[in-house]
Scaffold this active site. Structure first.
Site, PDB file in Angstrom:
ATOM      1  N   GLY A 156       0.787  -1.241   0.000  1.00  0.00           N
ATOM      2  CA  GLY A 156       0.000   0.000   0.000  1.00  0.00           C
ATOM      3  C   GLY A 156       0.809   1.276   0.000  1.00  0.00           C
TER       4      GLY A 156
ATOM      5  N   GLU B 265       3.948   4.505   5.976  1.00  0.00           N
ATOM      6  CA  GLU B 265       2.759   3.647   5.951  1.00  0.00           C
ATOM      7  C   GLU B 265       1.647   4.327   5.167  1.00  0.00           C
ATOM      8  OE1 GLU B 265       1.391   0.953   6.257  1.00  0.00           O
ATOM      9  OE2 GLU B 265       1.766  -0.128   8.111  1.00  0.00           O
ATOM     10  N   ASP B 266       0.746   3.522   4.639  1.00  0.00           N
ATOM     11  CA  ASP B 266      -0.421   4.093   3.967  1.00  0.00           C
ATOM     12  C   ASP B 266      -1.477   4.525   4.991  1.00  0.00           C
ATOM     13  OD1 ASP B 266      -0.939   1.465   4.735  1.00  0.00           O
ATOM     14  OD2 ASP B 266      -1.561   0.774   2.754  1.00  0.00           O
TER      15      ASP B 266
ATOM     16  N   ASP C 180      -4.386   1.910  11.497  1.00  0.00           N
ATOM     17  CA  ASP C 180      -5.740   1.540  11.865  1.00  0.00           C
ATOM     18  C   ASP C 180      -5.703   1.067  13.318  1.00  0.00           C
ATOM     19  OD1 ASP C 180      -8.444   0.926  11.212  1.00  0.00           O
ATOM     20  OD2 ASP C 180      -7.903  -1.143  10.796  1.00  0.00           O
TER      21      ASP C 180
ATOM     22  N   GLY D  73      -3.123  -0.097  14.747  1.00  0.00           N
ATOM     23  CA  GLY D  73      -1.787   0.234  15.256  1.00  0.00           C
ATOM     24  C   GLY D  73      -0.916  -1.006  15.425  1.00  0.00           C
ATOM     25  N   ASN D  74      -1.483  -2.175  15.211  1.00  0.00           N
ATOM     26  CA  ASN D  74      -0.733  -3.432  15.384  1.00  0.00           C
ATOM     27  C   ASN D  74       0.520  -3.490  14.509  1.00  0.00           C
ATOM     28  OD1 ASN D  74      -2.190  -4.972  17.295  1.00  0.00           O
ATOM     29  ND2 ASN D  74      -3.791  -5.339  15.773  1.00  0.00           N
ATOM     30  N   THR D  75       0.359  -3.123  13.236  1.00  0.00           N
ATOM     31  CA  THR D  75       1.476  -3.244  12.298  1.00  0.00           C
ATOM     32  C   THR D  75       2.636  -2.354  12.731  1.00  0.00           C
ATOM     33  OG1 THR D  75      -0.138  -3.619  10.550  1.00  0.00           O
ATOM     34  CG2 THR D  75       2.111  -3.152   9.851  1.00  0.00           C
TER      35      THR D  75
ATOM     36  N   LYS E  58      -6.472   6.568  11.374  1.00  0.00           N
ATOM     37  CA  LYS E  58      -7.838   6.334  11.888  1.00  0.00           C
ATOM     38  C   LYS E  58      -7.736   6.153  13.394  1.00  0.00           C
ATOM     39  CE  LYS E  58      -9.430   3.087   8.591  1.00  0.00           C
ATOM     40  NZ  LYS E  58     -10.228   1.890   8.309  1.00  0.00           N
TER      41      LYS E  58
ATOM     42  N   PHE F 285     -13.853   2.306   6.002  1.00  0.00           N
ATOM     43  CA  PHE F 285     -12.900   1.540   5.206  1.00  0.00           C
ATOM     44  C   PHE F 285     -12.629   2.294   3.904  1.00  0.00           C
ATOM     45  CE2 PHE F 285     -11.105  -1.738   2.532  1.00  0.00           C
ATOM     46  CZ  PHE F 285     -10.255  -2.384   3.425  1.00  0.00           C
TER      47      PHE F 285
ATOM     48  N   ARG G 183      -6.137  -0.051  -5.654  1.00  0.00           N
ATOM     49  CA  ARG G 183      -4.918   0.659  -5.212  1.00  0.00           C
ATOM     50  C   ARG G 183      -4.597   1.815  -6.147  1.00  0.00           C
ATOM     51  NH1 ARG G 183      -2.342  -2.520  -1.332  1.00  0.00           N
ATOM     52  NH2 ARG G 183      -2.488  -4.764  -1.587  1.00  0.00           N
TER      53      ARG G 183
END
Ligand code: IMP
Ligand code: MG
Length: 176
Positions: free
Chosen positions: A42, A97-98, A101, A103-105, A129, A151, A164
């Site tokens: 992304g 990052e794109d 969300d 925050g996990n990544t 977000k 989304f 994309r």
């Protein structure tokens, strides 16, 4: 399946904001070099746009992680699918990052990359977000736009690997 998409941020606004973020980076790192880490797939669109307006000595590397299946909900698990080609020790790293969300990544990436001893580590994201955050302590240094809990697709963001290539950010309003 027909998917309806409504424009949230038009292409001119997206490009202008990315250019502003590049100018901020130019000021913040004046006299230094930066190493952008693009999180595939992304972030390819924002990374290349950002890089074009960074006037400092710059290098780019790519990493691919997976925290999602093909749907709209995070699985909470992060796996490295492709690691960086080069080491980052002593470099001024900016993770690009794109969207942030849950925050996990980013939480996972920051912890892992900090252990490789970069000179500095900052985060840049096109979209944030904050209402969706489940991980605390993710501090983002450069945010393009704060968006509501919807989304979105376009400008690198996908829904089931599609959309994309849209030059704007749109909200998926129905997937009937
Ligand atoms: P996080 O780990 O929940 O912060 O999610 C980050 C990743 O999930 C992003 O890099 C995207 O690939 C994906 N993602 C999160 N929200 C959206 C969205 O609204 N549209 C498309 N992809 C999303
Ligand atoms: Mg995705």
């Amino acid at each position: 399946m027909s998917v309806q998409i409504e424009t949230l941020i038009d292409s001119v606004k997206v490009s202008n904001r990315i250019r502003e973020m590049a100018e901020e980076i130019n000021r913040d790192y004046a006299g230094q070099s930066v190493h952008l880490i693009c999180i595939l797939k992304g972030s390819v669109f924002i990374t290349t746009e950002l890089a074009k307006y960074i006037t400092l000595p710059l290098t780019i590397d790519f990493m691919s992680v997976s925290s999602y299946g093909d749907g709209m909900e995070s699985t909470g698990r992060v796996r490295i699918l492709k690691d960086l080609d080069e080491g980052i020790e002593g470099k001024n790293v900016i993770i690009v990052e794109d969207i942030i969300d849950s925050g996990n990544t980013l939480h996972f990436l920051c912890d892992m990359l900090k252990s490789r001893r970069p000179a500095s580590l900052k985060l840049c994201t096109l979209l944030d977000k904050p209402d969706r955050r489940v991980v605390s302590g993710v501090n983002v240094d450069y945010v393009g736009f704060v968006i509501p809990d919807k989304f979105v697709v376009g400008y690198g963001l996908d829904y089931m690997q599609q959309y994309r290539n849209l030059p704007y950010v749109g909200v998926v309003v129905s997937t009937e």
